[in-house]
Design an enzyme around this catalytic site. Structure first.
Site, PDB file in Angstrom:
ATOM      1  N   GLY A   1     -47.729   5.459  63.535  1.00 31.47           N
ATOM      2  CA  GLY A   1     -47.448   4.485  64.585  1.00 31.47           C
ATOM      3  C   GLY A   1     -48.416   4.567  65.746  1.00 31.47           C
ATOM      4  O   GLY A   1     -49.351   5.382  65.754  1.00 31.47           O
ATOM      5  N   GLN A   2     -48.179   3.725  66.758  1.00 32.64           N
ATOM      6  CA  GLN A   2     -49.104   3.612  67.884  1.00 32.64           C
ATOM      7  C   GLN A   2     -49.312   4.941  68.598  1.00 32.64           C
ATOM      8  O   GLN A   2     -50.442   5.329  68.889  1.00 32.64           O
ATOM      9  CB  GLN A   2     -48.595   2.557  68.877  1.00 32.64           C
TER      10      GLN A   2
ATOM     11  N   LYS B   1     -31.999   4.131  73.197  1.00 33.94           N
ATOM     12  CA  LYS B   1     -32.760   5.175  73.878  1.00 33.94           C
ATOM     13  C   LYS B   1     -31.909   5.911  74.910  1.00 33.94           C
ATOM     14  O   LYS B   1     -31.989   7.135  75.047  1.00 33.94           O
ATOM     15  CB  LYS B   1     -34.015   4.584  74.542  1.00 33.94           C
TER      16      LYS B   1
ATOM     17  N   ARG C   1     -44.656   4.664  56.108  1.00 34.92           N
ATOM     18  CA  ARG C   1     -45.800   3.799  55.844  1.00 34.92           C
ATOM     19  C   ARG C   1     -46.942   4.594  55.220  1.00 34.92           C
ATOM     20  O   ARG C   1     -46.939   5.816  55.206  1.00 34.92           O
ATOM     21  CB  ARG C   1     -46.302   3.166  57.146  1.00 34.92           C
TER      22      ARG C   1
ATOM     23  N   TYR D   1     -32.705  -1.706  71.888  1.00 35.41           N
ATOM     24  CA  TYR D   1     -33.667  -0.602  71.994  1.00 35.41           C
ATOM     25  C   TYR D   1     -33.325   0.277  73.198  1.00 35.41           C
ATOM     26  O   TYR D   1     -33.244   1.513  73.093  1.00 35.41           O
ATOM     27  CB  TYR D   1     -35.077  -1.168  72.125  1.00 35.41           C
TER      28      TYR D   1
ATOM     29  N   GLY E   1     -43.288   9.692  62.016  1.00 37.71           N
ATOM     30  CA  GLY E   1     -43.779   8.436  62.581  1.00 37.71           C
ATOM     31  C   GLY E   1     -45.231   8.553  62.984  1.00 37.71           C
ATOM     32  O   GLY E   1     -45.697   7.926  63.938  1.00 37.71           O
TER      33      GLY E   1
END
Length: 322
Positions: free
Chosen positions: A13-14, A148, A38, A144, A10
């Site tokens: 990502g941010q 988590k 991505r 979400y 990932g």
């Protein structure tokens, strides 16, 4: 001394972009393998190895872990709170199965350390609103948050049952000028900076007095690495650590930005994300992280606002809207 080879899943990502760059500074560019489904983020290009990995494809992931001689895994791939409510089944499947795949492979290959982020989304309307403690009532209301919280128990289980060194942080809302947010309920706190500079106006999707725990990305990256580099003997929490830096509302961050951009116009049109925000605490008690491994934030709201605006102005013209 073990020669670390780190896999960041990932990485586009941010959090992933900035964490990958920070890890490469510490461990060397060649020793931190970035991966994502991505396309490689522009900020990562040319800084080190990049491979395309689908965390849901366990066999592909396992092959890469062996091929790259991985010793640590940072699993950041996830579907966040607001996006998750649009497709709950997908969010649950990705967030849960991705973690289980990594934990299984880490156990089989005797991976040295695993990092997996949790979130303040694990808390719900029955959790304390102010200074929400490390151990408290936790009844999440979003898929979400549910994923988590379940993931926290899986991390603890693999540590207790198999001795796997899994570490985790419950991130608050994260604010960054380098990478766009990824569909979270706190995204307004990034969007407002871009719109303030480009349009001199911003319409918040949360009410003006909605207080939420927040953190500037440099603090989040530093906190993550400090946790991962702390001796195992210092880690008392194997579910996930509370971590915080500041709490503010859309009205407060708007007022702080107005000190630098006086003609900023603010409007408020709450949408479906308001009910998610209302289910979360307004502030977080992170004293256990402070006691265990010395956590201390560097940025408050004024310092973060100044730094965000200075960096976005430097990049203006090349900044994409978020």
């Amino acid at each position: 001394m073990i020669r670390e080879r780190i896999l960041v899943i990932g990485a586009s990502g941010q959090i992933g972009v900035e964490l990958t760059l920070a890890l490469r500074k510490i461990y060397g560019n060649a020793n931190v393998v970035a991966s994502d489904l991505r396309e490689e983020n522009d900020l990562l290009k040319g800084t080190g190895p990049y491979v395309s990995i689908d965390v849901m494809n366990k066999e592909m992931l396992h092959v890469q872990v062996i091929r790259q001689s991985i010793t640590q895994i940072y699993l950041l791939a996830a579907i966040l709170s607001a996006t998750g409510e649009k497709n709950p089944n997908l969010a649950w499947n990705l967030n849960m199965q991705g973690l289980l795949n990594v934990l299984d492979i880490a156990r089989e290959e005797k991976i040295y350390k695993v990092y997996w982020p949790s979130s303040i989304a694990v808390f719900g309307p029955t959790s304390p609103r102010q200074n929400c403690p490390q151990q408290t009532i936790i009844e999440p209301v979003t898929v979400y948050g549910i994923s988590k919280y379940a993931g926290e128990f899986w991390c603890n289980y693999y540590h207790q049952r198999f001795g796997l060194d899994v570490r985790s942080i419950r991130y608050p809302g994260l604010i960054s000028y380098k990478s766009a947010p990824g569909g979270g309920t706190t995204d307004y706190a990034v969007e407002i900076f871009h719109e303030a500079l480009e349009e001199k106006k911003y319409t918040s999707f949360l009410k003006e007095d909605t207080y939420l725990p927040m953190m500037y990305m440099p603090d989040a990256i530093r906190g993550t690495i400090e946790l991962m580099e702390a001796p195992a003997s210092k880690i008392s929490v194997r579910h996930s650590y509370n971590l915080s830096a500041m709490s503010f509302s859309p009205k407060e961050i708007g007022a702080e930005i107005k000190k630098h951009i006086p003609d900023l116009k603010l409007d408020y049109q709450p949408d479906y994300r308001q009910s998610i925000a209302d289910s979360w605490p307004q502030s977080i008690d992170d004293s256990v992280a402070t006691k265990d491994w010395g956590w201390k934030p560097e940025y408050d709201l004024p310092k973060m606002t100044k730094d965000m605006l200075e960096n976005l102005k430097i990049e203006q013209g090349g900044v994409s809207k978020v």
